[in-house]
Design an enzyme around this catalytic site. Structure first.
Site, PDB file in Angstrom:
ATOM      1  N   HIS A  91      -2.564   9.542   0.514  1.00 34.34           N
ATOM      2  CA  HIS A  91      -2.012   9.301   1.844  1.00 34.34           C
ATOM      3  C   HIS A  91      -0.607   9.891   1.963  1.00 34.34           C
ATOM      4  O   HIS A  91       0.198   9.791   1.044  1.00 34.34           O
ATOM      5  CB  HIS A  91      -1.933   7.797   2.120  1.00 34.34           C
ATOM      6  CG  HIS A  91      -3.275   7.149   2.257  1.00 34.34           C
ATOM      7  ND1 HIS A  91      -3.432   5.791   2.423  1.00 34.34           N
ATOM      8  CD2 HIS A  91      -4.520   7.668   2.250  1.00 34.34           C
ATOM      9  CE1 HIS A  91      -4.713   5.501   2.515  1.00 34.34           C
ATOM     10  NE2 HIS A  91      -5.392   6.627   2.404  1.00 34.34           N
ATOM     11  N   TYR A 141       0.034  -1.713   8.828  1.00 39.38           N
ATOM     12  CA  TYR A 141       0.734  -2.993   8.751  1.00 39.38           C
ATOM     13  C   TYR A 141       0.974  -3.469  10.177  1.00 39.38           C
ATOM     14  O   TYR A 141       1.553  -2.727  10.981  1.00 39.38           O
ATOM     15  CB  TYR A 141       2.070  -2.834   8.037  1.00 39.38           C
ATOM     16  CG  TYR A 141       1.980  -2.597   6.554  1.00 39.38           C
ATOM     17  CD1 TYR A 141       2.273  -3.619   5.650  1.00 39.38           C
ATOM     18  CD2 TYR A 141       1.624  -1.348   6.039  1.00 39.38           C
ATOM     19  CE1 TYR A 141       2.208  -3.410   4.282  1.00 39.38           C
ATOM     20  CE2 TYR A 141       1.550  -1.133   4.667  1.00 39.38           C
ATOM     21  CZ  TYR A 141       1.842  -2.165   3.794  1.00 39.38           C
ATOM     22  OH  TYR A 141       1.764  -1.951   2.444  1.00 39.38           O
ATOM     23  N   PRO A 196       2.754  -8.954  -2.215  1.00 33.70           N
ATOM     24  CA  PRO A 196       2.057  -7.655  -2.178  1.00 33.70           C
ATOM     25  C   PRO A 196       2.384  -6.780  -0.981  1.00 33.70           C
ATOM     26  O   PRO A 196       1.902  -5.649  -0.911  1.00 33.70           O
ATOM     27  CB  PRO A 196       0.575  -8.054  -2.168  1.00 33.70           C
ATOM     28  CG  PRO A 196       0.561  -9.437  -1.595  1.00 33.70           C
ATOM     29  CD  PRO A 196       1.834 -10.088  -2.046  1.00 33.70           C
ATOM     30  N   LYS A 220       4.090  -3.220  -4.841  1.00 34.01           N
ATOM     31  CA  LYS A 220       4.904  -2.910  -6.001  1.00 34.01           C
ATOM     32  C   LYS A 220       4.389  -3.496  -7.317  1.00 34.01           C
ATOM     33  O   LYS A 220       4.855  -3.102  -8.389  1.00 34.01           O
ATOM     34  CB  LYS A 220       6.343  -3.415  -5.778  1.00 34.01           C
ATOM     35  CG  LYS A 220       7.072  -2.653  -4.699  1.00 34.01           C
ATOM     36  CD  LYS A 220       7.423  -1.258  -5.157  1.00 34.01           C
ATOM     37  CE  LYS A 220       7.787  -0.336  -4.013  1.00 34.01           C
ATOM     38  NZ  LYS A 220       6.746   0.597  -3.648  1.00 34.01           N
ATOM     39  N   TYR A 243       8.818   2.766  -0.527  1.00 32.75           N
ATOM     40  CA  TYR A 243       7.367   2.573  -0.528  1.00 32.75           C
ATOM     41  C   TYR A 243       6.682   3.540  -1.489  1.00 32.75           C
ATOM     42  O   TYR A 243       5.771   3.165  -2.235  1.00 32.75           O
ATOM     43  CB  TYR A 243       6.817   2.765   0.888  1.00 32.75           C
ATOM     44  CG  TYR A 243       5.410   2.241   1.080  1.00 32.75           C
ATOM     45  CD1 TYR A 243       5.197   0.910   1.422  1.00 32.75           C
ATOM     46  CD2 TYR A 243       4.307   3.069   0.937  1.00 32.75           C
ATOM     47  CE1 TYR A 243       3.916   0.415   1.609  1.00 32.75           C
ATOM     48  CE2 TYR A 243       3.023   2.588   1.114  1.00 32.75           C
ATOM     49  CZ  TYR A 243       2.830   1.252   1.451  1.00 32.75           C
ATOM     50  OH  TYR A 243       1.538   0.773   1.618  1.00 32.75           O
TER      51      TYR A 243
END
Length: 395
Positions: A72, A200, A292, A296, A383
């Site tokens: 991605h 998200y 979560p 990480k 991220y």
């Protein structure tokens, strides 16, 4: 039995450490309380940072990952009826990959066994001792018989509920803990992914996350009460919630299919200091837990192990102990960065029950992050992961 490094736990941390040590001719034995089948089938994390992918490729573990992983370039944030994309690759030059933790475990177990590595499944560690002196040992039970593994060093990679951290003397141990006032209801969906990248979603009814495990299996999460019982959620109730939380953003259509492995996961942050006591080192979930939201957990385990392997190589190849001495501080610097990012993502994305002020503040924060290149870059850099130092050559 005797070995150089006794490893407790056959999760990603313990398995990868054993593999890295093997590449440099350092002997290890892994003790795992569960069966091989359980380890290879338990569903856990699924997102790999760029540095984790590079390390797996560098150590010969990336063949199947490179064939099957979903790569991605970005993620989407949904809020206030809008969909905003963070282009991670454009902002940082890095990517993230979806490849389930259980698949990594399968790959490393196969590699270790093919190389003659010693993994003892269904071996319950009962005691770790001697690590404050120079004769560490692990007592364990296998097939009803108690055994003792003597070693130069112990690597506690046995997760949050393992015995390694519990063995640290109380006058040395320091724990930092944060409990979040909500949980995630997670499930697998036998359906083509709703979108090409993770989504998200901040919604007045609660957070929602769409992710995936493959081109045919999706992973969905819903924010629920911290004491929620998964049995209270029928398939109809789950789909209704997802359609309300996700489907209202620019006409997003949620792909539906049979649901399985429906379970509630509490949200918490935890850090252990120090991560090394004498001749015992903690790595992965035995040393720290992150919510979560920031993806990480598994990546921190891989980062810990890269630092620990480097220290073992320095000791066994050059008789150096300075990297042992620096292990805890080196890892904790990264751990606290990851804790901050995970807390920040969690605090920004989850509506606060009964607080109109906080919810409006979250919308403003999401607007600021997604409309500012500086804000988007901060999210993208964290991220996709901080750079990993080389595990192979001690400085």
């Amino acid at each position: 039995m005797r070995t150089q490094v006794g490893i407790i736990g056959a999760g990603p941390a313990g398995l990868l450490l054993s593999h890295l040590l093997h590449l440099e001719g350092i002997d290890s034995v892994i003790l795992e309380s569960r069966s091989r089948q359980y380890c290879e089938q338990r569903i856990r994390a699924g997102l790999l940072e760029q540095g984790s992918v590079d390390l797996l490729n560098d150590t010969g573990l990336g063949d199947r990952m490179n064939r099957e992983a979903l790569v991605h370039d970005g993620i989407e944030l949904c809020f206030d009826g809008k969909r905003r994309r963070i282009d991670i690759h454009e902002l940082t030059g890095r990517q993230v990959s979806i490849y389930g933790q259980q698949e990594i475990v399968k790959d490393i177990i196969a590699a270790r066994l093919a190389a003659g590595g010693k993994i003892i499944f269904e071996a319950q560690a009962k005691e770790v001792g001697g690590f404050e002196g120079d004769k560490p040992f692990i007592r364990y039970v296998h097939e009803g018989i108690e055994h003792r593994l003597d070693c130069d060093y112990i690597a506690g990679c046995d997760g949050f509920h393992g015995i390694s951290r519990e063995a640290i003397p109380a006058d040395i141990f320091k724990g930092y803990d944060r409990q979040y006032p909500f949980a995630w209801l997670g499930m697998l969906v036998q359906a083509k992914p709703t979108a090409d990248e993770l989504i998200y979603c901040h919604h007045p009814e609660g957070f929602a996350l769409f992710t995936m495990r493959s081109s045919t299996v999706s992973r969905l999460y819903l924010q629920v009460e911290v004491d929620e019982d998964a049995k209270n959620w029928s398939e109809d109730r789950i789909w209704d919630a997802f359609h309300r939380r996700l489907g209202q953003h620019d006409g997003l259509e949620v792909s539906m299919g049979p649901l399985s492995q429906i379970a509630v996961t509490p949200m918490r942050s935890f850090v252990t200091e120090p991560m090394r006591v004498g001749r015992m080192f903690l790595a992965g979930d035995s040393a720290h837990i992150v919510p979560p939201t920031g993806a990480k957990g598994m990546n921190l385990a891989i980062a810990d192990v890269s630092v620990l392997a480097r220290a073992f190589i320095a000791y066994y190849k050059k008789n150096r102990t300075d990297l042992f001495d620096a292990y805890s501080a080196t890892c904790l610097q990264r751990v606290w960065r990851a804790q901050h990012f995970s807390w920040w993502m969690t605090s920004m994305m989850h509506p606060v029950a009964g607080s109109a002020f906080d919810n409006e503040r979250q919308i403003a924060e999401l607007e600021a992050v997604t409309s500012s290149r500086a804000g988007s870059t901060f999210l993208a850099e964290n991220y996709s992961g901080l750079p990993l130092a080389s595990w192979r050559e001690p400085v």
